[in-house]
Design a protein around this motif. Structure first.
Motif, short mmCIF file in Angstrom:
data_model
loop_
_atom_site.label_atom_id
_atom_site.label_comp_id
_atom_site.label_asym_id
_atom_site.label_seq_id
_atom_site.Cartn_x
_atom_site.Cartn_y
_atom_site.Cartn_z
N PRO A 168 15.94 55.75 77.87
CA PRO A 168 15.83 55.15 76.53
C PRO A 168 14.44 54.61 76.22
O PRO A 168 13.95 54.76 75.10
N LYS A 169 13.80 53.98 77.20
CA LYS A 169 12.46 53.45 76.98
C LYS A 169 11.45 54.57 76.74
O LYS A 169 10.60 54.48 75.86
N GLY A 170 11.58 55.61 77.54
CA GLY A 170 10.69 56.76 77.36
C GLY A 170 10.92 57.43 76.02
O GLY A 170 9.97 57.84 75.34
N GLN A 187 9.54 59.66 62.56
CA GLN A 187 9.58 58.38 61.87
C GLN A 187 11.03 57.92 61.70
O GLN A 187 11.33 56.73 61.88
N PHE A 188 11.92 58.86 61.37
CA PHE A 188 13.32 58.50 61.22
C PHE A 188 13.92 58.11 62.57
O PHE A 188 14.65 57.11 62.68
N SER A 189 13.63 58.88 63.61
CA SER A 189 14.16 58.59 64.94
C SER A 189 13.70 57.21 65.41
O SER A 189 14.50 56.43 65.95
N TYR A 190 12.42 56.94 65.21
CA TYR A 190 11.87 55.65 65.64
C TYR A 190 12.50 54.52 64.84
O TYR A 190 12.92 53.49 65.40
N PHE A 195 16.26 49.95 64.40
CA PHE A 195 17.38 49.33 63.70
C PHE A 195 18.50 48.99 64.68
O PHE A 195 19.10 47.90 64.61
N GLU A 196 18.78 49.89 65.60
CA GLU A 196 19.81 49.64 66.61
C GLU A 196 19.45 48.44 67.48
O GLU A 196 20.34 47.73 67.97
N GLN A 197 18.16 48.21 67.68
CA GLN A 197 17.71 47.10 68.50
C GLN A 197 17.61 45.79 67.72
O GLN A 197 17.20 44.77 68.26
N GLY A 198 17.98 45.83 66.44
CA GLY A 198 17.96 44.62 65.63
C GLY A 198 16.63 44.33 64.97
O GLY A 198 16.47 43.26 64.35
N GLN A 199 15.66 45.26 65.07
CA GLN A 199 14.35 45.05 64.45
C GLN A 199 14.37 45.68 63.05
O GLN A 199 13.68 46.65 62.76
N SER A 200 15.17 45.08 62.17
CA SER A 200 15.46 45.68 60.87
C SER A 200 14.24 45.84 59.99
O SER A 200 14.06 46.87 59.34
N ASP A 201 13.39 44.83 59.91
CA ASP A 201 12.23 44.89 59.02
C ASP A 201 11.30 46.04 59.40
O ASP A 201 10.87 46.82 58.55
N GLN A 202 10.98 46.14 60.70
CA GLN A 202 10.10 47.21 61.16
C GLN A 202 10.78 48.57 61.02
O GLN A 202 10.15 49.57 60.68
N ALA A 203 12.09 48.59 61.27
CA ALA A 203 12.84 49.84 61.14
C ALA A 203 12.76 50.38 59.72
O ALA A 203 12.55 51.58 59.50
N LEU A 204 12.91 49.51 58.74
CA LEU A 204 12.90 49.95 57.34
C LEU A 204 11.54 50.51 56.93
O LEU A 204 11.47 51.42 56.10
#
Length: 247
Positions: A168-170, A187-190, A195-204
């Motif tokens: 997962p880290k790789g 970009q979508f995968s990242y 988002f799954e990790q709870g980093q919603s702002d950066q995910a968006l």
């Protein structure tokens, strides 16, 4: 037109590509002169602009001929483009076996796009026997050459743990590199992983970048994933963009 030019009048491939970005019509003339003079980069570029109709009338069959001429001289990108032509039926009848042969030639020479396209056929069993282990090896090699699309697919193999140990880290690191390299799927995968990790702002941030760069097919499929995780407004935006691209 007189094509018998002095050697110093023929521009290099790098110069021709720079001219093409600035003035397609002017570049087309210089590319034609270089191709007629036997310059391999010029021949491959002539095939490219004929294929796209960039600064010159579009002619897929003639593009195929020039790619073949350059490929006969050992030009790796010309082999890759012959593969594209045979895969998609541009200027010829679609033939996945012929496409694989040319992609394999480009991949064997270390061309990142050749590795990526050959891996795609290996992963789907088109024109070759399906072989995910070899596909993964090609994606891995292309990713290390800086190929953003291959980085995303390498990340997917590592995330899913298919044909390799799960990492997962790789996977996240390759998704990040793909995203920063400009691949909308990366970009979508990242963004999805963040988002799954709870980093919603950066995910968006990354999910919106994928929205602006994605094609219609990708956007429709991605919208389903966004709906599944509750990003309903963004899913609707993806669908609206897909509609705009096809209308």
């Amino acid at each position: 037109m007189n094509f018998r030019l002095r050697r110093e009048e023929i521009l290099s491939g790098e110069q021709l590509r720079a001219m093409l970005a600035e003035s397609p019509a002017r570049a087309a003339q210089a590319i034609l002169l270089a191709a007629k003079a036997g310059n391999l980069d010029g021949q491959a570029l002539l095939g490219q602009i004929l294929l796209q109709g960039q600064g010159i009338a579009k002619d897929e069959a003639l593009a195929l001929r020039w790619f073949q001429i350059a490929a006969n001289g050992g030009h790796l990108m010309a082999h890759n483009m012959l593969g594209r032509c045979h895969e998609h039926g541009w200027g010829c009848v679609s033939d996945a076996t012929a496409a694989a042969r040319h992609y394999r030639q480009a991949a064997g020479g270390g061309l990142d796009w050749g590795l990526y396209n050959y891996a795609n056929l290996l992963a789907t069993g088109r024109g070759v026997i399906e072989d995910h282990t070899q596909a993964l090896a090609c994606y891995h090699r292309a990713a290390h050459l800086g190929h953003a699309k291959s980085m995303n697919l390498l990340g997917r193999y590592l995330e899913e743990g298919r044909y390799c140990p799960a990492d997962p880290k790789g996977a996240l690191e390759w998704y990040r590199r793909s995203a920063e390299g400009g691949d909308f799927r990366g970009q979508f995968s990242y963004g999805a992983c963040l988002f799954e990790q709870g980093q919603s702002d950066q995910a968006l941030v990354w999910l919106h970048r994928a929205l602006t760069g994605g094609n219609a097919k990708f956007l429709r499929k991605a919208a389903q994933t966004l709906r599944h995780v509750g990003l309903l407004a963004l899913a609707e935006a993806y669908l609206e963009q897909a509609q705009a691209l096809t209308s």
